[in-house]
Write an enzyme that holds these catalytic residues in place. Structure first.
Site, PDB file in Angstrom:
ATOM      1  N   GLU A  36     -35.542  81.422 -27.078  1.00 26.49           N
ATOM      2  CA  GLU A  36     -33.651  81.202 -26.542  1.00 26.49           C
ATOM      3  C   GLU A  36     -34.089  81.259 -25.208  1.00 26.49           C
ATOM      4  O   GLU A  36     -34.498  81.892 -24.402  1.00 26.49           O
ATOM      5  CB  GLU A  36     -33.019  82.680 -27.203  1.00 26.49           C
ATOM      6  CG  GLU A  36     -32.324  82.745 -26.436  1.00 26.49           C
ATOM      7  CD  GLU A  36     -30.622  81.488 -26.873  1.00 26.49           C
ATOM      8  OE1 GLU A  36     -31.090  80.477 -27.935  1.00 26.49           O
ATOM      9  OE2 GLU A  36     -30.189  81.007 -25.512  1.00 26.49           O
ATOM     10  N   GLN A  37     -33.020  80.350 -24.507  1.00 28.49           N
ATOM     11  CA  GLN A  37     -33.186  80.188 -23.086  1.00 28.49           C
ATOM     12  C   GLN A  37     -32.666  81.153 -22.303  1.00 28.49           C
ATOM     13  O   GLN A  37     -32.650  81.107 -21.515  1.00 28.49           O
ATOM     14  CB  GLN A  37     -32.423  78.801 -22.704  1.00 28.49           C
ATOM     15  CG  GLN A  37     -31.062  78.442 -23.107  1.00 28.49           C
ATOM     16  CD  GLN A  37     -30.753  76.765 -23.474  1.00 28.49           C
ATOM     17  OE1 GLN A  37     -30.742  76.028 -22.604  1.00 28.49           O
ATOM     18  NE2 GLN A  37     -29.385  77.278 -23.136  1.00 28.49           N
ATOM     19  N   ARG A 107     -18.064  86.511 -33.401  1.00 28.37           N
ATOM     20  CA  ARG A 107     -19.195  85.515 -33.555  1.00 28.37           C
ATOM     21  C   ARG A 107     -20.827  86.206 -32.900  1.00 28.37           C
ATOM     22  O   ARG A 107     -21.860  85.929 -33.327  1.00 28.37           O
ATOM     23  CB  ARG A 107     -19.241  83.925 -32.305  1.00 28.37           C
ATOM     24  CG  ARG A 107     -18.760  83.197 -33.101  1.00 28.37           C
ATOM     25  CD  ARG A 107     -18.631  81.983 -32.196  1.00 28.37           C
ATOM     26  NE  ARG A 107     -17.883  80.401 -33.116  1.00 28.37           N
ATOM     27  CZ  ARG A 107     -18.600  79.740 -33.479  1.00 28.37           C
ATOM     28  NH1 ARG A 107     -19.907  79.772 -32.687  1.00 28.37           N
ATOM     29  NH2 ARG A 107     -18.105  79.048 -34.326  1.00 28.37           N
ATOM     30  N   TYR A 212      -7.115  83.346 -38.463  1.00 31.69           N
ATOM     31  CA  TYR A 212      -8.427  83.926 -39.448  1.00 31.69           C
ATOM     32  C   TYR A 212      -8.150  85.790 -39.096  1.00 31.69           C
ATOM     33  O   TYR A 212      -9.107  85.521 -37.591  1.00 31.69           O
ATOM     34  CB  TYR A 212      -8.738  83.930 -40.640  1.00 31.69           C
ATOM     35  CG  TYR A 212     -10.238  82.970 -40.185  1.00 31.69           C
ATOM     36  CD1 TYR A 212     -11.798  83.827 -39.416  1.00 31.69           C
ATOM     37  CD2 TYR A 212     -10.069  81.712 -39.285  1.00 31.69           C
ATOM     38  CE1 TYR A 212     -12.443  83.227 -39.014  1.00 31.69           C
ATOM     39  CE2 TYR A 212     -10.889  80.870 -38.565  1.00 31.69           C
ATOM     40  CZ  TYR A 212     -11.911  81.668 -38.667  1.00 31.69           C
ATOM     41  OH  TYR A 212     -13.480  81.383 -37.768  1.00 31.69           O
ATOM     42  N   ASP A 292     -27.221  72.354 -35.380  1.00 33.22           N
ATOM     43  CA  ASP A 292     -26.434  71.770 -34.650  1.00 33.22           C
ATOM     44  C   ASP A 292     -27.445  70.563 -34.260  1.00 33.22           C
ATOM     45  O   ASP A 292     -27.020  68.768 -33.911  1.00 33.22           O
ATOM     46  CB  ASP A 292     -25.562  71.939 -33.571  1.00 33.22           C
ATOM     47  CG  ASP A 292     -24.245  72.611 -34.021  1.00 33.22           C
ATOM     48  OD1 ASP A 292     -23.996  72.529 -35.770  1.00 33.22           O
ATOM     49  OD2 ASP A 292     -23.178  73.120 -33.714  1.00 33.22           O
TER      50      ASP A 292
HETATM   51  C1  LIG Z   1     -14.562  75.180 -32.422  1.00 34.90           C
HETATM   52  C2  LIG Z   1     -15.181  75.437 -32.915  1.00 34.90           C
HETATM   53  C3  LIG Z   1     -14.789  76.245 -34.510  1.00 34.90           C
HETATM   54  C4  LIG Z   1     -16.052  76.415 -35.556  1.00 34.90           C
HETATM   55  N1  LIG Z   1     -15.803  76.670 -36.631  1.00 34.90           N
HETATM   56  C5  LIG Z   1     -16.870  77.085 -37.328  1.00 34.90           C
HETATM   57  C6  LIG Z   1     -16.612  77.759 -38.749  1.00 34.90           C
HETATM   58  O1  LIG Z   1     -15.909  78.181 -39.391  1.00 34.90           O
HETATM   59  N2  LIG Z   1     -17.845  77.522 -39.659  1.00 34.90           N
HETATM   60  C7  LIG Z   1     -18.784  76.847 -39.384  1.00 34.90           C
HETATM   61  O2  LIG Z   1     -19.668  77.404 -40.198  1.00 34.90           O
HETATM   62  N3  LIG Z   1     -19.348  76.543 -38.404  1.00 34.90           N
HETATM   63  C8  LIG Z   1     -18.477  76.494 -37.534  1.00 34.90           C
HETATM   64  N4  LIG Z   1     -18.364  76.071 -35.897  1.00 34.90           N
HETATM   65  C9  LIG Z   1     -19.967  75.430 -35.806  1.00 34.90           C
HETATM   66  C10 LIG Z   1     -20.818  76.348 -35.383  1.00 34.90           C
HETATM   67  O3  LIG Z   1     -20.482  77.084 -34.444  1.00 34.90           O
HETATM   68  C11 LIG Z   1     -22.585  75.403 -35.401  1.00 34.90           C
HETATM   69  O4  LIG Z   1     -22.055  74.543 -36.222  1.00 34.90           O
HETATM   70  C12 LIG Z   1     -23.349  76.437 -34.606  1.00 34.90           C
HETATM   71  O5  LIG Z   1     -23.125  76.952 -33.576  1.00 34.90           O
HETATM   72  C13 LIG Z   1     -24.373  75.805 -34.673  1.00 34.90           C
HETATM   73  O6  LIG Z   1     -25.266  76.762 -34.803  1.00 34.90           O
HETATM   74  P1  LIG Z   1     -26.989  75.814 -34.144  1.00 34.90           P
HETATM   75  O7  LIG Z   1     -27.050  77.424 -33.941  1.00 34.90           O
HETATM   76  O8  LIG Z   1     -27.421  75.429 -35.266  1.00 34.90           O
HETATM   77  O9  LIG Z   1     -26.745  75.774 -32.249  1.00 34.90           O
HETATM   78  P2  LIG Z   1     -26.177  76.580 -31.871  1.00 34.90           P
HETATM   79  O10 LIG Z   1     -24.518  77.871 -32.164  1.00 34.90           O
HETATM   80  O11 LIG Z   1     -25.524  75.850 -30.128  1.00 34.90           O
HETATM   81  O12 LIG Z   1     -27.257  77.261 -30.740  1.00 34.90           O
HETATM   82  C14 LIG Z   1     -28.624  77.071 -29.923  1.00 34.90           C
HETATM   83  C15 LIG Z   1     -29.187  77.896 -29.877  1.00 34.90           C
HETATM   84  O13 LIG Z   1     -29.858  77.053 -28.963  1.00 34.90           O
HETATM   85  C16 LIG Z   1     -29.918  77.475 -27.465  1.00 34.90           C
HETATM   86  N5  LIG Z   1     -30.995  76.073 -26.649  1.00 34.90           N
HETATM   87  C17 LIG Z   1     -30.127  75.025 -26.609  1.00 34.90           C
HETATM   88  N6  LIG Z   1     -31.421  74.635 -26.267  1.00 34.90           N
HETATM   89  C18 LIG Z   1     -32.778  75.161 -25.912  1.00 34.90           C
HETATM   90  C19 LIG Z   1     -33.863  74.985 -25.190  1.00 34.90           C
HETATM   91  N7  LIG Z   1     -34.406  73.590 -23.974  1.00 34.90           N
HETATM   92  N8  LIG Z   1     -34.321  76.197 -25.531  1.00 34.90           N
HETATM   93  C20 LIG Z   1     -34.173  77.339 -25.277  1.00 34.90           C
HETATM   94  N9  LIG Z   1     -33.034  77.284 -26.242  1.00 34.90           N
HETATM   95  C21 LIG Z   1     -32.154  76.076 -26.199  1.00 34.90           C
HETATM   96  C22 LIG Z   1     -28.657  77.416 -26.872  1.00 34.90           C
HETATM   97  O14 LIG Z   1     -28.591  78.742 -26.150  1.00 34.90           O
HETATM   98  C23 LIG Z   1     -28.651  78.613 -28.701  1.00 34.90           C
HETATM   99  O15 LIG Z   1     -28.801  80.158 -28.497  1.00 34.90           O
HETATM  100  C24 LIG Z   1     -17.456  75.583 -35.229  1.00 34.90           C
HETATM  101  C25 LIG Z   1     -17.854  75.117 -33.846  1.00 34.90           C
HETATM  102  C26 LIG Z   1     -16.210  74.954 -33.087  1.00 34.90           C
HETATM  103  C27 LIG Z   1     -17.056  74.060 -31.817  1.00 34.90           C
END
Ligand SMILES: Cc1cc2nc3c(=O)[nH]c(=O)nc-3n(C[C@H](O)[C@H](O)[C@H](O)COP(=O)(O)OP(=O)(O)OC[C@H]3O[C@@H](n4cnc5c(N)ncnc54)[C@H](O)[C@@H]3O)c2cc1C
Length: 406
Positions: A36-37, A107, A212, A292
């Site tokens: 994690e960064q 979160r 909610y 994502d």
């Molecule tokens: C307004 C809003 C509301 C939302 N509501 C919902 C909801 O109700 N339900 C739902 O299921 N989803 C919801 N989402 C979507 C959800 O937040 C994302 O889909 C989710 O956070 C994705 O998780 P992830 O772990 O793939 O990516 P992220 O949460 O973006 O995590 C990526 C991680 O990788 C790290 N990282 C990035 N680049 C590097 C690098 N080069 N080297 C090392 N580490 C790195 C980051 O620091 C981070 O910790 C919502 C999004 C938004 C914007």
């Protein structure tokens, strides 16, 4: 099953990366290291819904009870309301078997609950990935702090700006939705005692407001979607003024109860809402993507995290079926084949849901919009909430085996 000595590097310690670490350890029996960064695991102080399809996975991973006790299960189905607070229709909140329900999570609490299920020795903080490449001995990862390591395989869970995604040859353009959201939480003790502990969405005048409960109902999450062509200055989020948000829902065209709620907000942040077109490929050799990084979607179906959780289960199921490290690229191809279709449907469905909430495009006719929301509710329950990521991956494995021996 691949050997217990198989080492997988996971880039990103967000909700996707942490769930993947749990699933790969518990289902596929491999060794994981999460990079994690940031200097600490954490998340913005806002909410997220863990949907029934994600709860099913978390239950199989043995972490659902911990998550549920940190979150808030609503009292019943959610409601879609018009701007004045009149009921449009109810919203799906549980699967068809009534076993799993939406859980509202703060979160940071979700990150904590997931991290508690992982050996802390396997998490490397302060490691920002700069490069990932296939070498003779596996996949080499290099970090900005000078560290490097070689793994049998690497999973990119590094979010919307993924670096790992480039290594699989994908460079999607972010697509701005034309909307930003204001997000934050309100202390529930400030609300009237009869405030409904369910999900509520007010829809009107090209904008919507959702709230909610979270954290055993101590907090109420809010997300307010507003059309905006404000220049985003290279940043997609930042602190915002509460007055700016209140002005968007001012006047006698909006429910006074909603205005009372907004009056209790003392802090908010804005987020520009972006997604991208579905990728054409998720993996290259022993490198693949998850969450994502693979499928950024708009938040209007509350499925971003839930899809990362489904991905984790599918990935672990395919990896568990691999016999040796040299089978990993094929396991990743199969994983991607199954997941790409599912998440592409949800990416476009999330755009559609946003257009419905805000009465845009084909949904400008409100009677049609309301009818479509009702149809969408039933689809959401059966196609989204009832989906069993483990079962689907197992069935796909059987099909792949048949093809192999045909
Ligand atoms: C307004 C809003 C509301 C939302 N509501 C919902 C909801 O109700 N339900 C739902 O299921 N989803 C919801 N989402 C979507 C959800 O937040 C994302 O889909 C989710 O956070 C994705 O998780 P992830 O772990 O793939 O990516 P992220 O949460 O973006 O995590 C990526 C991680 O990788 C790290 N990282 C990035 N680049 C590097 C690098 N080069 N080297 C090392 N580490 C790195 C980051 O620091 C981070 O910790 C919502 C999004 C938004 C914007």
């Amino acid at each position: 099953m691949v050997s217990h000595a198989t080492r997988i590097g996971i880039i990103g310690g967000g909700m996707g990366g942490l769930t993947a670490a749990i699933a790969l350890t518990r289902i596929a029996g491999v060794q994981v290291t999460v990079f994690e960064q940031a200097g600490a695991l954490g998340e913005v102080g806002a909410g997220v819904t863990v949907a029934p399809n994600a709860s099913r996975v978390l239950d199989r991973l043995g972490v659902l009870d911990r998550i549920k006790s940190a979150g808030a299960v609503p009292d019943g189905h959610g409601v879609y309301l018009d701007a004045m607070g009149r009921m449009v229709t109810d919203a799906a909140w549980e699967d068809s078997a009534k076993r799993y329900r939406n859980i509202g999570m703060y979160r940071p609490d979700l990150i904590d609950a997931l991290a508690q299920a992982i050996d802390p020795e396997t998490i490397r903080l302060g490691h920002r990935l700069s490069a990932v490449e296939t070498v003779d001995s596996g996949v080499r990862v290099t970090f900005e702090n000078g560290a490097e390591d070689v793994f049998d395989a690497v999973v990119g869970a590094d979010g919307i700006h993924s670096v790992v995604r480039n290594a699989v040859g994908q460079f999607p353009e972010p697509v701005y939705s034309g909307y930003l959201v204001y997000r934050g939480v309100v202390d529930a003790s400030l609300l009237p005692a009869d405030w409904p502990m369910i999900s509520q969405v007010w829809m009107g005048d090209s904008r919507h407001f959702m709230c909610y409960p979270l954290q055993q109902r101590k907090l109420i999450n809010f997300v307010a979607g507003i059309p905006s062509d404000r220049p985003l200055h290279g940043s997609w989020s930042g602190p915002a003024e509460v007055e700016e948000l209140a002005a968007e829902f001012a006047g006698d065209g909006w429910d006074p109860k909603l205005q009372q709620f907004i009056g209790l907000i003392d802090r908010t942040f804005w987020w520009g809402l972006f997604d991208h077109e579905p990728l054409t490929n998720w993996s290259r050799g022993a490198i693949t993507l998850l969450g994502d990084a693979a499928h950024t979607m708009l938040p209007h179906q509350g499925q971003g995290v839930s899809q990362a959780i489904e991905d984790s289960m599918a990935l672990a199921t395919f990896l568990a079926a691999a016999e040796e490290a040299s089978d990993i690229p094929e396991a990743f191809r199969r994983y991607a084949a199954v997941r790409m279709q599912r998440t592409a449907i949800l990416q476009s469905g999330s755009r559609r849901a946003g257009a419905m909430f805000d009465a845009q495009d084909e949904f400008a006719d409100l009677a049609k919009r309301d009818a479509d929301i009702r149809v969408g509710r039933d689809f959401r329950r059966s196609a989204v909430f009832d989906y069993d990521a483990h079962k689907v991956a197992e069935q796909a494995l059987t099909r792949f085996r048949k093809v192999q021996f045909a």
